[in-house]
Design a protein around this motif. Structure first.
Motif, PDB file in Angstrom:
ATOM      1  N   PHE A  46       0.848  -1.180   0.000  1.00  0.00           N
ATOM      2  CA  PHE A  46       0.000   0.000   0.000  1.00  0.00           C
ATOM      3  C   PHE A  46       0.891   1.238   0.000  1.00  0.00           C
ATOM      4  O   PHE A  46       1.501   1.578   1.020  1.00  0.00           O
ATOM      5  N   GLY A  47       0.973   1.916  -1.149  1.00  0.00           N
ATOM      6  CA  GLY A  47       1.741   3.157  -1.238  1.00  0.00           C
ATOM      7  C   GLY A  47       1.080   4.250  -0.425  1.00  0.00           C
ATOM      8  O   GLY A  47      -0.145   4.313  -0.341  1.00  0.00           O
ATOM      9  N   ARG A  48       1.885   5.129   0.168  1.00  0.00           N
ATOM     10  CA  ARG A  48       1.359   6.164   1.060  1.00  0.00           C
ATOM     11  C   ARG A  48       1.186   7.519   0.383  1.00  0.00           C
ATOM     12  O   ARG A  48       0.618   8.432   0.979  1.00  0.00           O
ATOM     13  N   ASP A  49       1.681   7.690  -0.851  1.00  0.00           N
ATOM     14  CA  ASP A  49       1.486   8.968  -1.548  1.00  0.00           C
ATOM     15  C   ASP A  49       0.056   9.046  -2.077  1.00  0.00           C
ATOM     16  O   ASP A  49      -0.524   8.043  -2.487  1.00  0.00           O
ATOM     17  N   LYS A  50      -0.481  10.246  -2.058  1.00  0.00           N
ATOM     18  CA  LYS A  50      -1.789  10.495  -2.652  1.00  0.00           C
ATOM     19  C   LYS A  50      -1.761  11.897  -3.242  1.00  0.00           C
ATOM     20  O   LYS A  50      -0.876  12.698  -2.906  1.00  0.00           O
ATOM     21  N   PRO A  51      -2.678  12.223  -4.132  1.00  0.00           N
ATOM     22  CA  PRO A  51      -2.705  13.572  -4.684  1.00  0.00           C
ATOM     23  C   PRO A  51      -2.781  14.605  -3.557  1.00  0.00           C
ATOM     24  O   PRO A  51      -3.585  14.485  -2.640  1.00  0.00           O
ATOM     25  N   GLY A  52      -1.879  15.558  -3.611  1.00  0.00           N
ATOM     26  CA  GLY A  52      -1.880  16.613  -2.613  1.00  0.00           C
ATOM     27  C   GLY A  52      -1.132  16.295  -1.333  1.00  0.00           C
ATOM     28  O   GLY A  52      -1.199  17.058  -0.383  1.00  0.00           O
ATOM     29  N   GLY A  53      -0.429  15.172  -1.278  1.00  0.00           N
ATOM     30  CA  GLY A  53       0.321  14.881  -0.055  1.00  0.00           C
ATOM     31  C   GLY A  53       0.537  13.405   0.192  1.00  0.00           C
ATOM     32  O   GLY A  53       0.684  12.616  -0.727  1.00  0.00           O
ATOM     33  N   GLU A  54       0.504  13.065   1.468  1.00  0.00           N
ATOM     34  CA  GLU A  54       0.765  11.683   1.868  1.00  0.00           C
ATOM     35  C   GLU A  54      -0.351  11.199   2.784  1.00  0.00           C
ATOM     36  O   GLU A  54      -0.932  11.984   3.542  1.00  0.00           O
ATOM     37  N   ILE A  55      -0.658   9.926   2.715  1.00  0.00           N
ATOM     38  CA  ILE A  55      -1.629   9.321   3.622  1.00  0.00           C
ATOM     39  C   ILE A  55      -1.036   9.402   5.022  1.00  0.00           C
ATOM     40  O   ILE A  55       0.075   8.922   5.265  1.00  0.00           O
TER      41      ILE A  55
END
Length: 142
Positions: A46-55
């Motif tokens: 499960f990658g932690r990057d998401k649009p606009g930042g990080e999970i």
């Protein structure tokens, strides 16, 4: 015989090759020595990057407590990892913090369904393109 009938002509050879390739990829149940039993091992990235930042850690914990743990009440293991891959657009190697989840399920089909639901939720919840999953037959002692 299958090989004799399917081996005639280009389409027959292609079909026979496809059957062999699928058979080679199908998970084979291991011969387990008791008390070990046949099970399915899953590795899920499960990658932690998401649009606009990080999970965030709180968002991850909410997903873990609300989706993954209830889906696998027999247990799972979560490890922190660092994922790396080559971006196809830029050619650059990129990385991101990742959660590696290890699951051993005695009922492979039910585990697979629970995992499909969990990864679909993660992709939707955190706007992810993919969640990498590795699946293999294992012998396990519970």
């Amino acid at each position: 015989m299958l090989g004799q009938n399917m081996g005639k002509g280009i389409f027959g050879r292609l079909a026979f090759g496809a059957v062999l390739a699928l058979a080679a990829c199908a998970p084979q149940a291991p011969a387990c020595t008791p008390p070990a039993v046949a099970a399915t091992g899953f590795e899920v990235y499960f990658g932690r990057d998401k649009p606009g930042g990080e999970i965030t850690d709180a968002e991850w914990k909410g997903f873990l407590d609300g989706v993954l743990s209830p889906g696998f009440p027999e247990g799972l293991t979560v490890l922190d990892a660092e994922g790396h891959w080559r971006d196809p657009r830029s050619g650059k190697t990129l990385g991101e913090r990742t959660k590696l989840v290890l699951i051993v399920a005695q009922d492979g089909p039910a585990g697979r369904q629970a995992l499909e639901a969990a990864t679909a939720d993660y992709r939707r919840r955190f706007d992810q393109h993919t969640v990498l999953r590795v699946e293999r037959p294992v012998c396990a002692t519970f």
